[in-house]
Design a protein around this motif. Structure first.
Motif, PDB file in Angstrom:
ATOM      1  N   ARG A 369       0.855  -0.820   0.089  1.00  0.00           N
ATOM      2  CA  ARG A 369       0.080  -0.236   0.249  1.00  0.00           C
ATOM      3  C   ARG A 369       0.895   1.633  -0.073  1.00  0.00           C
ATOM      4  N   ILE A 370       2.471   1.180   0.448  1.00  0.00           N
ATOM      5  CA  ILE A 370       3.152   2.418   0.682  1.00  0.00           C
ATOM      6  C   ILE A 370       4.608   2.441   0.709  1.00  0.00           C
ATOM      7  N   TYR A 371       4.672   0.747  -1.028  1.00  0.00           N
ATOM      8  CA  TYR A 371       5.943   1.242  -1.419  1.00  0.00           C
ATOM      9  C   TYR A 371       6.504   1.366  -2.554  1.00  0.00           C
ATOM     10  N   ASN A 372       7.710   3.013  -2.098  1.00  0.00           N
ATOM     11  CA  ASN A 372       7.893   3.130  -2.667  1.00  0.00           C
ATOM     12  C   ASN A 372       7.667   4.269  -2.432  1.00  0.00           C
ATOM     13  N   LEU A 373       7.081   4.695  -1.510  1.00  0.00           N
ATOM     14  CA  LEU A 373       5.954   6.474  -1.594  1.00  0.00           C
ATOM     15  C   LEU A 373       7.439   7.424  -1.665  1.00  0.00           C
ATOM     16  N   GLY A 374       9.070   7.651  -0.896  1.00  0.00           N
ATOM     17  CA  GLY A 374      10.107   7.921  -1.156  1.00  0.00           C
ATOM     18  C   GLY A 374       9.930   8.822  -2.798  1.00  0.00           C
ATOM     19  N   ASN A 375       9.537   8.732  -4.054  1.00  0.00           N
ATOM     20  CA  ASN A 375      10.080   9.405  -5.516  1.00  0.00           C
ATOM     21  C   ASN A 375       8.871   9.926  -5.238  1.00  0.00           C
TER      22      ASN A 375
END
Length: 509
Positions: A369-375
């Motif tokens: 649900r929040i994978y790789n939100l850093g992008n």
């Protein structure tokens, strides 16, 4: 324009203004301003328990300043509440009339029940416990509640707090050993009148500034790797150990203790006595700090959409997190679908020696649900994802589980994983670390199969007839070259962890 609301909380030790903002796209408030004035109204009580003129003038001046801030921040609606600071004053009715006349602010005087209820309300909407005791120690009163199945069963407001205990028992800046004994004896006598507190054998959740200071001191003494206080857990024995370290210190020495607010130096030891006495009387299993308290309880009760509270606490918190970082739901569903296929295949590998549980799958789904939100904030997705999750309060999730989620959702490879986990390595067994890595690698490979963000992959069939070789037949509904290219780059993460080789075959269905 976003809706803004404010809460002014008049306590015996501090007067605080908190301003919250709610975006129209979802039913959650974000705190945008928090201003505290250490007014210590309790110290302005005379021998007849009247709040004197100096105290009233200080209250009026503070509220006038807060009024200006409410105007500056264009707050739509606010409420002003007072607790024991005014409730226990012999001239409380006169205070309310004078303040409203001078400031145009109507103070709502909270009853003992309301003060206890709002603290309890804040706890059950921010910590996933079915049963426990809450302690909200202020300057002039201490509210204790007992709840079962998330319903308040008992409550009591004790007419003493950290500041009133100090004023009643302590002659100098900080208590002597004898004065500590006197405070302890007094608190024990009060607790004995309420047998429902005794031997509950449940967690004790502590609310308020003194509770946070206790946790902050313990974090510093124990070199805790997270800068997070909400849902911070301690053993009851830790309370005694910290207090014993503080007792021999002089007032100037206490002022130098990191984590201890300067305006609580003279009241922290009486506060320790309250926490320790209640924890021991209740045979508490844990001491847990809650950053959510009375003001949050008022917010939840007065302004939030209560329909949302039927949702599990963690789901609500994750959804707020996703909204804040504008993570699209289409990615979530596709990534979860593909990751689940890999997860079920991994579970069939007997030689791994790792049994995966429902909790592991739940962690995988949360990670999706929040994978790789850093992008959303930088091109360096992995490190930003880990940092954002590790340092965000996620209600309903322990610190330990939050770091696991951060590790899964930021998985980039073995090197990055080891770097991120280093400060927390003692929190997890070697087997747990391997399982976390596998879950992260599953998401890494799954994401490569939707790299174009067009949901091109319809299905993935994994042939596991050969124990050390997976053959992936991937059906697609259109152009799949980006997915084909990226899965070839990323499959190595699963190959290394599972000690297998993976071959892929793409086709249009």
């Amino acid at each position: 324009m976003a809706e803004r609301v404010g809460i002014i909380d008049i306590g015996s030790n501090t007067i605080r203004l908190v301003i919250y903002e709610r975006l129209t796209s979802w039913q959650h408030f974000d705190e945008i301003e928090n201003i505290k004035v250490s007014a210590r109204l309790r110290s302005y009580f005379d021998e007849n328990h009247f709040l004197n003129n100096d105290g009233i003038e200080l209250l009026i001046k503070t509220l006038e300043d807060f009024n200006n801030l409410l105007t500056h921040y264009e707050v739509n609606e606010f409420t002003c509440v007072a607790t024991a600071s005014i409730r226990q004053a012999a001239n409380k009715n006169d205070i309310l009339k004078i303040v409203e006349k001078k400031t145009k602010i109507a103070i709502k005087l909270l009853s003992e029940y309301e003060e206890a209820f709002y603290g309890f309300k804040a706890v059950i909407h921010s910590i996933p416990l079915q049963q426990g005791l809450t302690i909200d120690i202020g300057g002039g009163s201490t509210e204790v509640t007992y709840f079962e199945n998330r319903n308040m069963v008992h409550f009591h407001s004790f007419p003493f707090g950290a500041l009133s205990l100090k004023l009643q028992f302590v002659k100098q800046d900080i208590p002597s050993y004898q004065e500590i004994e006197n405070i302890r004896h007094f608190i024990d006598e009060q607790l004995q009148k309420f047998p429902w507190i005794s031997n509950k054998q449940v967690p004790v959740i502590a609310i308020g500034g003194s509770a946070r200071n206790v946790g902050q001191i313990h974090q510093l003494f124990s070199d805790y790797p997270l800068d997070e206080m909400h849902q911070y857990e301690m053993e009851v024995e830790d309370l005694t150990a910290i207090k014993e370290r503080l007792l021999p210190l002089s007032y100037p020495e206490l002022q130098k203790i990191d984590g201890l607010s300067k305006d609580r130096v003279d009241t922290i030891l009486p506060a320790f006595e309250v926490f320790e006495a209640i924890c021991k009387t209740a045979s508490a299993t844990k001491y847990i700090v809650s950053r959510r308290g009375l003001r949050d309880g008022i917010l939840y009760e007065k302004w939030l959409n209560h329909d949302n509270h039927n949702l599990p606490l963690l789901d609500v918190s994750i959804e707020k997190f996703r909204k804040h970082f504008y993570i699209g739901s289409q990615d979530e569903h596709q990534l979860t679908k593909i990751a689940t296929i890999f997860y079920e295949a991994v579970k069939k590998i007997d030689r791994l020696g790792h049994s995966f549980s429902k909790e592991d799958y739940k962690l995988l789904v949360l990670g999706a649900r929040i994978y790789n939100l850093g992008n959303k904030v930088s091109t360096e997705t992995s490190s930003n994802t880990f940092t954002l999750i590790a340092n965000q309060t996620i209600l309903g999730m322990s610190h330990r589980d939050r770091i696991k989620l951060a590790l899964v959702a930021s998985y980039k490879g073995k090197g990055a994983f080891q770097k991120y986990i280093q400060p927390y390595k003692d929190w997890y067994t070697k087997e747990e670390q391997i399982k976390i890595s596998i879950l992260g690698a599953i998401l890494k490979v799954s994401q490569s199969l939707n790299i174009s963000n067009k949901n091109t992959v319809v299905d993935v069939h994994i042939n596991q007839e050969k124990a050390d070789n997976w053959s992936l037949n991937i059906s697609c509904n259109g152009y799949f070259r980006p997915e084909e290219y990226h899965v070839e780059k990323q499959k190595k993460h699963l190959e290394k962890l599972l000690k297998i080789s993976i071959s892929t075959s793409f086709f249009i269905s």
